[in-house]
Scaffold this motif. Structure first.
Motif: not given
Length: 181
Positions: A9-38
């Motif tokens: 039930s777990i999918t690990l999606h590889l972070i690449n140069d071409d999707n990193v902007a979308q990955v940052y967007d995925l982690f916005r809006g959570y109480p711990d977003s600042d920590i996760m983005l860092m």
């Protein structure tokens, strides 16, 4: 090349140069977003040495819900050795995301990359990480590294060192359970 690894039930999606902007967007809006983005910036972006990728960062999805981050790095000093790490969103903790993601990382390390050893560790004060590591079949406590890292308070702290070997993985895990996407 693969883009994701799936099992249990777990999918690990590889972070690449071409999707990193979308990955940052995925982690916005959570109480711990600042920590996760860092953490993404500091630990999960692709890294290369002599043209070879040495850092495989992933964002983890539990079913269809964003759960956190997982990492497999390759140690350039110790031959055929890698290391893992994980950061789980606060509201997803306690669901076994980090330990259930390890078979994916072990498959990458041992089957796809041909490593012989994968290490992980945590500060002795981090009981939740210690429990998570100890839930992962194959990781064996190898010792305590005295004052080997700086904790969040800036003080030196002892760290537990755990490792799994290829032969342990071959004995404990069914590699057919991991799907390469």
């Amino acid at each position: 090349m693969f883009t994701a690894l799936y099992a249990d039930s777990i999918t690990l999606h590889l972070i690449n140069d071409d999707n990193v902007a979308q990955v940052y967007d995925l982690f916005r809006g959570y109480p711990d977003s600042d920590i996760m983005l860092m953490e993404i910036t500091e630990s999960y972006l692709p890294d290369y040495e002599d043209g070879q990728r040495i850092k495989y960062g992933f964002y983890a999805m539990l079913n269809d819900e964003l759960a956190g981050l997982s990492l497999l790095g390759i140690d350039s000093v110790k031959p055929a050795t890698g290391y893992t790490g994980a950061d789980t969103l606060t509201h997803m903790r306690g669901k076994g995301v980090a330990p259930r993601s390890k078979p994916h990382l072990f498959y990458l390390a041992f089957e796809l990359l041909g490593l012989n050893r994968v290490e992980t560790g945590c500060f002795v004060s981090n009981l939740s990480s210690k429990r998570s590591i100890e839930k992962t079949a194959g990781f064996q406590l190898e010792g305590i590294m005295r004052e080997s890292g700086l904790n969040d308070q800036g003080a030196f702290e002892d760290e537990y060192l755990y490792a799994i070997l290829r032969r342990d993985w071959e004995r404990l895990y069914d590699k057919s359970q991991v799907q390469v996407l």
